[in-house]
Scaffold this motif. Sequence first.
Motif, PDB file in Angstrom:
ATOM      1  N   CYS A   3      25.189  78.594 -46.424  1.00  0.00           N
ATOM      2  CA  CYS A   3      24.618  79.276 -45.382  1.00  0.00           C
ATOM      3  C   CYS A   3      24.931  80.858 -45.369  1.00  0.00           C
ATOM      4  CB  CYS A   3      25.620  79.002 -44.149  1.00  0.00           C
ATOM      5  SG  CYS A   3      25.060  77.069 -43.657  1.00  0.00           S
ATOM      6  N   TYR A  51      11.304  81.782 -48.029  1.00  0.00           N
ATOM      7  CA  TYR A  51      12.238  81.245 -49.209  1.00  0.00           C
ATOM      8  C   TYR A  51      11.077  80.529 -50.040  1.00  0.00           C
ATOM      9  CZ  TYR A  51      11.911  77.066 -45.910  1.00  0.00           C
ATOM     10  OH  TYR A  51      11.458  75.922 -45.272  1.00  0.00           O
ATOM     11  N   ASP A  98      15.865  71.693 -47.793  1.00  0.00           N
ATOM     12  CA  ASP A  98      15.881  71.741 -46.388  1.00  0.00           C
ATOM     13  C   ASP A  98      16.308  73.096 -45.923  1.00  0.00           C
ATOM     14  OD1 ASP A  98      15.259  69.103 -46.512  1.00  0.00           O
ATOM     15  OD2 ASP A  98      17.263  68.394 -46.010  1.00  0.00           O
ATOM     16  N   CYS A  99      15.883  73.787 -44.810  1.00  0.00           N
ATOM     17  CA  CYS A  99      16.206  74.992 -44.293  1.00  0.00           C
ATOM     18  C   CYS A  99      16.278  75.093 -42.627  1.00  0.00           C
ATOM     19  CB  CYS A  99      15.124  76.075 -44.781  1.00  0.00           C
ATOM     20  SG  CYS A  99      15.416  77.775 -44.157  1.00  0.00           S
ATOM     21  N   ASN A 100      17.407  75.765 -42.173  1.00  0.00           N
ATOM     22  CA  ASN A 100      17.372  75.773 -40.662  1.00  0.00           C
ATOM     23  C   ASN A 100      17.917  76.835 -40.503  1.00  0.00           C
ATOM     24  OD1 ASN A 100      20.597  75.458 -40.044  1.00  0.00           O
ATOM     25  ND2 ASN A 100      20.080  74.034 -41.742  1.00  0.00           N
ATOM     26  N   LYS A 131      13.602  74.834 -38.334  1.00  0.00           N
ATOM     27  CA  LYS A 131      14.382  73.873 -38.996  1.00  0.00           C
ATOM     28  C   LYS A 131      13.366  72.977 -39.651  1.00  0.00           C
ATOM     29  CE  LYS A 131      17.415  69.783 -38.730  1.00  0.00           C
ATOM     30  NZ  LYS A 131      18.255  68.960 -37.595  1.00  0.00           N
ATOM     31  N   PHE A 186      21.439  81.074 -41.243  1.00  0.00           N
ATOM     32  CA  PHE A 186      20.235  80.292 -41.818  1.00  0.00           C
ATOM     33  C   PHE A 186      20.875  79.518 -43.105  1.00  0.00           C
ATOM     34  CE2 PHE A 186      19.826  84.690 -43.389  1.00  0.00           C
ATOM     35  CZ  PHE A 186      19.761  84.695 -44.648  1.00  0.00           C
ATOM     36  N   CYS A 187      20.811  78.373 -43.316  1.00  0.00           N
ATOM     37  CA  CYS A 187      21.462  77.474 -44.233  1.00  0.00           C
ATOM     38  C   CYS A 187      20.174  77.097 -45.118  1.00  0.00           C
ATOM     39  CB  CYS A 187      22.262  76.339 -43.513  1.00  0.00           C
ATOM     40  SG  CYS A 187      23.392  77.193 -42.672  1.00  0.00           S
ATOM     41  N   PHE A 188      20.554  76.620 -46.186  1.00  0.00           N
ATOM     42  CA  PHE A 188      19.733  75.820 -47.165  1.00  0.00           C
ATOM     43  C   PHE A 188      20.570  74.643 -47.497  1.00  0.00           C
ATOM     44  CE2 PHE A 188      18.648  80.309 -47.274  1.00  0.00           C
ATOM     45  CZ  PHE A 188      16.950  80.105 -47.355  1.00  0.00           C
ATOM     46  N   PHE A 203      15.072  83.677 -51.666  1.00  0.00           N
ATOM     47  CA  PHE A 203      14.825  83.908 -50.340  1.00  0.00           C
ATOM     48  C   PHE A 203      14.734  85.390 -50.067  1.00  0.00           C
ATOM     49  CE2 PHE A 203      19.339  84.069 -50.025  1.00  0.00           C
ATOM     50  CZ  PHE A 203      19.571  85.256 -48.914  1.00  0.00           C
TER      51      PHE A 203
END
Length: 223
Positions: free
Chosen positions: A41, A56, A67-69, A80, A101-103, A117
């Motif tokens: 994150c 990204y 996955d990204c949110n 998301k 923002f997290c991957f 990203f």
Amino acid sequence: TLLYTIKFEVCKMFCLLLSAIVGSVVSVEMTFTLQEHEVQCFHENIAKDTEFTLEYQVISGGHFDIDCNLVSPNSKALYKEQRKQYDSFTHKTVESGEYTFCFSNEFSTFAHKTVYFDLDLGGDDSIGFDEEGGEEGAHATALTQLESSAYSIHESLRLVVDYQNHHRLKERIGREVAEYLCERVQNWSIGQTVLIVIVAFGQVFMLRKLFDKPVARTGKVGI
């Protein structure tokens, strides 16, 4: 001379204006490796009414998906997506604070990913021109020819940088795919070579066994 002084002042003003415009936009770029079953994150403090763009792309690893949110300061999910190779998200903030923002690569069991990203903060509104305020505001936002040229150069430079980044990403992805295919072809060729050698020795052995005459056994019989 007077003409030289005027030219020097104009150039100085142009450089200062161009630096102010370029400095008004902040862009964060990063390439990192995300291991299997791992989540990374990133946090960024963004002011209110700021338009930002998160872009990204998975460069290498597995099926090129991730996955990204994106979460706002009040823990509201703004974006998301699951198992995406590439995506871009633009949002205008309604509150200031720390955006996260997290991957995630939790769904992958053995493949690690290389992710790029780009977080672009600011836009046309970040230059500092106010379209409101009546006659005074209109006078304050009136662009001179010098300011228009500086802003046009700034936008062209941003476009060039974006194109360069995209071409570098495509080149790197193409190189990763080419190296992967080369490795697969090399391993397949080695396996085929070993198999051919084994089959050749097997055929020679079988042919020799077929054409070998059995040795006659002789013995003396006593009387």
